[in-house]
Design a protein around this motif. Structure first.
Motif, short mmCIF file in Angstrom:
data_model
loop_
_atom_site.label_atom_id
_atom_site.label_comp_id
_atom_site.label_asym_id
_atom_site.label_seq_id
_atom_site.Cartn_x
_atom_site.Cartn_y
_atom_site.Cartn_z
N PHE A 87 0.85 -1.11 0.04
CA PHE A 87 -0.09 -0.11 0.07
C PHE A 87 0.81 1.30 0.03
O PHE A 87 1.88 1.25 0.48
N GLN A 88 0.32 2.42 -0.60
CA GLN A 88 1.11 3.65 -0.75
C GLN A 88 1.41 4.35 0.63
O GLN A 88 2.56 4.41 0.97
N MET A 89 0.03 4.25 1.29
CA MET A 89 0.35 4.53 2.81
C MET A 89 0.48 3.32 3.57
O MET A 89 -0.48 2.32 3.50
N ALA A 90 1.66 2.90 4.15
CA ALA A 90 1.95 1.57 4.78
C ALA A 90 0.78 1.50 5.86
O ALA A 90 0.43 1.97 6.58
N LYS A 91 0.18 0.21 5.69
CA LYS A 91 -0.76 -0.25 6.33
C LYS A 91 -0.40 -1.56 7.19
O LYS A 91 -0.28 -2.66 6.91
N ALA A 92 0.30 -1.19 8.50
CA ALA A 92 0.78 -1.96 9.22
C ALA A 92 -0.04 -2.46 10.40
O ALA A 92 -1.27 -1.71 10.53
N PHE A 93 0.03 -3.38 11.10
CA PHE A 93 -0.78 -3.78 12.06
C PHE A 93 -0.10 -3.23 13.46
O PHE A 93 0.79 -3.65 13.83
N HIS A 94 -0.55 -1.88 13.55
CA HIS A 94 0.16 -1.37 14.72
C HIS A 94 0.65 -1.68 15.87
O HIS A 94 1.43 -1.54 16.81
N HIS A 95 -0.54 -2.48 16.40
CA HIS A 95 -0.35 -2.94 17.72
C HIS A 95 0.52 -4.28 17.88
O HIS A 95 0.81 -4.89 19.01
N LEU A 96 0.83 -4.82 16.84
CA LEU A 96 1.43 -6.12 16.94
C LEU A 96 3.03 -5.84 16.42
O LEU A 96 3.46 -4.94 16.04
N PRO A 97 3.84 -6.61 17.09
CA PRO A 97 5.28 -6.77 16.81
C PRO A 97 5.55 -6.95 15.47
O PRO A 97 4.92 -7.59 14.64
N ALA A 98 6.68 -6.31 14.85
CA ALA A 98 6.76 -6.45 13.54
C ALA A 98 6.79 -7.56 12.79
O ALA A 98 6.16 -8.06 11.99
N PHE A 99 7.28 -8.73 13.72
CA PHE A 99 7.48 -9.99 12.94
C PHE A 99 6.22 -10.72 12.84
O PHE A 99 5.82 -11.57 12.00
N LYS A 100 5.28 -10.33 13.87
CA LYS A 100 3.81 -11.00 13.99
C LYS A 100 2.94 -10.39 12.69
O LYS A 100 2.17 -10.95 12.38
N ASN A 101 3.49 -9.17 12.24
CA ASN A 101 2.86 -8.90 11.13
C ASN A 101 3.12 -9.60 9.95
O ASN A 101 2.16 -9.70 8.84
N ILE A 102 3.98 -10.28 9.90
CA ILE A 102 4.34 -11.38 8.75
C ILE A 102 3.62 -12.53 9.04
O ILE A 102 3.44 -13.11 7.86
N ILE A 103 3.25 -12.84 10.14
CA ILE A 103 2.53 -14.24 10.40
C ILE A 103 1.49 -14.22 9.50
O ILE A 103 0.71 -15.19 9.22
N ILE A 104 0.62 -12.99 9.53
CA ILE A 104 -0.72 -13.09 9.11
C ILE A 104 -0.80 -13.56 7.66
O ILE A 104 -1.63 -14.46 7.13
N PRO A 105 0.06 -13.00 6.82
CA PRO A 105 -0.18 -13.68 5.37
C PRO A 105 0.46 -15.10 5.46
O PRO A 105 -0.10 -15.82 4.44
N LEU A 106 1.35 -15.29 6.35
CA LEU A 106 1.64 -16.86 6.37
C LEU A 106 0.69 -17.79 6.93
O LEU A 106 0.86 -18.93 6.62
#
Lengths: 250, 289, 345
Positions: A87-106
């Motif tokens: 996304f142009q405006m980064a849409k991160a899961f702000h309340h999750l740790p960075a590496f947990k963000n990657i678990i969702i697509p996994l």
């Protein structure tokens, strides 16, 4: 399956309340090719991405992927078919740790069939991916919550989320905007590597020098219309582009 | 047949009157005011007290209670919602809690029984196409039409109204053009409250003032809003007509007991076909799918 | 995280009071690095006190207070169910619908077909959850506020339909249903259910599955871009949450031996929300904590009648505006910190 047209769109149009954001745009992309989309702000680039990835439904026109129509399918269905986006405006899961963000697509059905990534194992895959996009493995950075990360990291987090899907088509919507020069320099090889792996990369970008290192064909949009298409050298030589895009911006 | 049409129309206008305050607030500020029912009962309750406890003349009592209820709406925004703005969870819980809290408070203060009844504006009735219609219901029709026209004029031709529409369309852009979003949201809640009070004072003379009316009115407003599309005045009118007429038809040909089933069926049907309502045009809703 | 609180001076120099987090959290909030039994105890004691305490309660309380405890457990389960649904970004104002659906299904199965509670409760749990999930399936596609509106309206409309059409006993309801064997069975059944919900939901939210739910609350578009069908996940969450509500509704039907329109009453919608908000939303323990404060308080204040509802409605608003983290989260934060004096000069 006709493999010669890998990602193909025909006559895509969309208007928002009377304003035509995109009108009658078509292109045809072969597997492994990489496409750059440029154009002034508001020329419909992001709308094009939203239409391809299913976040917005087109008023008319069709999108084909691997010879099958995917127009109007839901975003997650399209992602699972193998078209990932940032996304142009980064849409991160702000309340999750960075590496947990990657678990969702996994956890998506697509990735599950690639590797039997089980609970716990996913953490390691996620951290590996983050290292690939330049999160220092042994530092605390991958463990920090996303809201505490600087912008450049968030953009690379987007890229990592895209890579986690192991998609065939990767659409990067102004990935480099807001990144520092050194971040851009270190991110560029990752994209080149994805290309070498045979991924089809579609890039929307304002930084032309970096863009031209990656892409071998280029589309120019202006006021929702495609005004030029071809190799970067051809396109940048065209008078229409000079007038509409470069002329107006400088 | 003529009677059914006339009473169906009256019924529809009542639905529209009840809903208009709720949808106005929601359309402008994005706040679903679950305290709408409490405002409605408060409007009637206050004017009853002004009339019977303090002996005010009826028109003055009406004016004061409408203003006071509107003021409550503004206060609700300024001192409660303002602090939790943007957190939908908190907004909903705050209006929901205050709505129920105040309704129950009225009950505790003695709002039960048959004493609480507002007088009709004018007594008597009129024969219309062979049907007797009392003046109160005629006033409701006129009032409903006037209010809808006023709202249309207000939002299209006054500065405040235009600011309302600007905020409703794009809060950030409106902010850039110097529209104060908080002041506008406060005004929208105030107007929502005042409209609830006007509806209450017009409709309540037909029945008793009761705490249950507060819940009942909120359900009706939600149902009309869901079916019509939350922030569309046209949606409110069409959904009110659908409910108003179909309820009369069902009540005449089947049984008055089935009117609520019509409402439930309409809600479920609309959610299945067009979840954002008949005239719902919330871009996010559909395009985020 | 060190935080300066206050300073003091004495003959040896200046001191300031510092508050620190205990250093037992590693990597994330759920992984601990323990170095001694003392630290292990520090984590185990609060959990053990809750479990053992609740198991002992029915043994030490008199019948009236045992009934209050059962009520607290019932509301706790509804609050846990609310918190669970909310943690996926869905805002339910109609816990009464889940409760009533379970209650009426159990009642109908028992009244008309004479099934024993052994069958009615499980059937009502599953069937009630299915009905509720199907009913809200279309709303899942809309923003949270619509979900709130529809869930609020639904139970109130159903009450009016039951009253008007006189189905399922109308206003009087279905009575003389099969009771549960005795108070002990009832008490321990709800206690077991509370534990199942509390620890089950906590476990679920800590897993990768829960991660998806938390992601949806943060940013559903990014979850979709990650190839995840958010509607399917939301439907699952709703099913699990409404199953908990339907179960406790079915339980109450047999516990009271009667089911009527009061099963859909607004109390069952508002009290769980009040409990969660007062206790602290987001980690389930807070919801349960809130229920065990508010329900006994309400029973204690039964004499003041409907002022109770006024009280907890306003309490809920005060907490949501002024103390959004809730009592439990506040206490937990304090529990995980310690204070000491450090010399500054």
């Amino acid at each position: 399956m006709k493999d010669d047209s890998f990602l193909k769109i025909t006559g895509l149009s969309k208007s928002f309340g009377g304003v035509e954001a995109l009108s009658n745009v078509s292109f045809d992309l072969k597997q492994g090719e990489s496409l750059g989309i440029i154009g002034p702000n508001g020329s419909g680039k992001t709308t094009l991405v939203n239409l391809i990835t299913g976040f917005v439904k087109p008023d008319s026109g069709k999108v084909f992927f691997r010879g099958k129509e995917i127009t109007g399918k839901r975003p997650y269905t399209i992602a699972n078919l193998g078209i990932a986006r940032t996304f142009q405006m980064a849409k991160a899961f702000h309340h999750l740790p960075a590496f947990k963000n990657i678990i969702i697509p996994l956890r998506s059905p697509r990735v599950k069939t690639f590797r039997g990534a089980q609970y716990g194992e996913r953490d390691d895959i996620a951290i590996d991916l983050l290292e690939e996009v330049g999160f220092e493995r042994d530092s605390a950075v991958p463990l920090k919550t996303a809201k505490s990360l600087p912008h450049g990291y968030l953009k690379r987090l987007e890229l990592a989320r895209c890579m986690a899907l192991r998609a065939d088509v990767i659409i990067l919507d102004e990935l480099f905007s807001g990144m520092s020069m050194s971040e851009v320099a270190s991110t560029l090889p990752i994209i080149e590597k994805l290309k070498e792996e045979g991924k089809t990369v579609v890039m929307i970008e304002h930084r032309l020098r970096e863009l031209f290192r990656v892409v071998n064909c280029l589309i120019v949009l202006n006021f929702g219309q495609k005004i030029a298409e071809g190799s970067p050298a051809e396109v940048m030589g065209s008078e229409a582009v000079k007038a509409a895009y470069l002329g107006s911006e400088e | 047949m003529a009677g059914m049409l006339i009473y169906g129309l009256i019924n529809s206008i009542i639905f529209a009157l009840i809903t208009i305050g709720f949808t106005l607030t929601f359309g402008i500020s994005g706040i679903a005011n679950f305290a709408h029912g409490a405002f409605y009962v408060a409007g009637a309750y206050i004017s009853w007290h002004l009339l019977n406890s303090l002996g005010f003349p009826y028109p003055l009592a009406i004016a004061i209670s409408v203003l006071v209820t509107g003021f409550f709406g503004a206060i609700l925004y300024r001192f409660v919602l303002f602090r939790v703005r943007g957190v939908i969870l908190s907004e909903v819980i705050a209006t929901f809690g205050l709505g129920i809290g105040f309704l129950e408070l009225f009950r505790c203060l003695g709002l039960t029984g048959y004493d609480y009844k507002l007088p009709k504006f004018v007594d008597g009735s009129l024969e219309l196409l062979g049907v007797y219609v009392d003046y109160q219901r005629l006033i409701i029709i006129v009032l409903g039409a006037v209010l809808l026209l006023f709202l249309w004029f207000f939002t299209h031709h006054t500065k405040t109204g235009l600011a309302f529409r600007a905020i409703a369309q794009d809060e950030h852009t409106a902010l850039n053009f110097g529209v104060e979003s908080d002041r506008t949201a406060m005004l929208s809640l105030g107007m929502g409250g005042a409209l609830a009070a006007i509806a209450a004072i017009a409709i309540m003379p037909l029945s008793l003032i009761a705490v249950e009316e507060g819940h009942h009115i909120l359900i009706l407003a939600l149902a009309v809003g869901i079916v019509g599309g939350m922030e569309s005045t046209m949606g409110v009118i069409v959904a009110s007509l659908i409910f108003g007429l179909s309820q009369i038809i069902v009540a005449t040909y089947l049984s008055p007991n089935y009117t609520m089933i019509v409402m439930l069926a309409a809600i479920i049907l609309i959610l299945l076909i067009r979840p954002s309502g008949l005239f719902g045009k919330f871009k996010e809703l559909e395009e985020r799918i | 995280m060190a935080k300066i609180r206050r300073e003091k001076k004495d003959s040896n120099g200046k001191y300031r009071k510092e508050r620190l987090d205990r250093g037992i959290k590693a990597r994330s909030d759920t992984i601990f690095a323990l170095t001694s039994y003392r630290e292990a105890l520090y984590l185990v004691v609060p959990r053990a006190v809750t479990i053992i305490g609740l198991l002992i309660l029915p043994l030490v309380l008199d019948i009236w207070w045992t009934k209050v405890m059962i009520m607290a457990c019932v509301i706790a389960i509804l609050a846990l169910s609310w918190d669970f649904i909310a943690s996926a970004g869905m805002l339910s104002l109609g816990q009464a619908l889940f409760f009533g659906a379970g209650g009426y299904l159990a009642g109908v199965l028992n009244y008309y077909w004479g099934l024993s509670p052994l069958y009615t409760i499980p059937i009502a749990t599953i069937a009630g959850a299915t009905v509720c999930t199907l009913l809200f399936l279309p709303v899942l596609r809309l923003r949270g506020i619509y979900f709130a509106m529809v869930t609020f309206a639904m139970p109130l409309i159903l009450v009016r339909i039951i009253e008007a059409t006189r189905i399922w006993g109308g206003i009087e309801g279905l009575s003389a249903l099969t009771p549960l064997p005795n108070l002990w069975v009832s008490a321990y059944l709800v206690i077991a259910a509370v534990f199942a919900c509390l620890f089950g939901f906590r476990r679920l939210m800590d897993s990768d599955y829960g991660l998806v739910l938390r992601g949806m609350m943060d940013n559903d578009q990014a979850v979709m871009a990650g190839g995840i069908n958010i509607y399917w996940y939301k439907a699952q969450t709703l099913f699990i949450g409404s199953a908990a509500g339907a179960f406790i509704g079915a339980f109450m039907t047999h516990y009271y031996r009667i089911v009527g329109t009061s099963a859909f009453s607004i109390d069952y919608s508002i009290l769980p929300v009040a409990c969660t908000v007062v206790g602290g939303p987001g980690n389930f323990a807070g919801a349960m904590f809130g229920a065990f404060i508010l329900v006994p308080l309400c029973e204690y204040l039964r004499a003041i009648g409907s002022w109770r509802i006024v009280l907890y409605s306003f309490l809920m608003v005060i907490f949501v505006v002024a103390v959004p983290e809730g009592i439990f989260n506040y206490l937990e934060r304090k529990y995980h910190q310690f204070e000491h004096w450090v010399k500054t000069g």
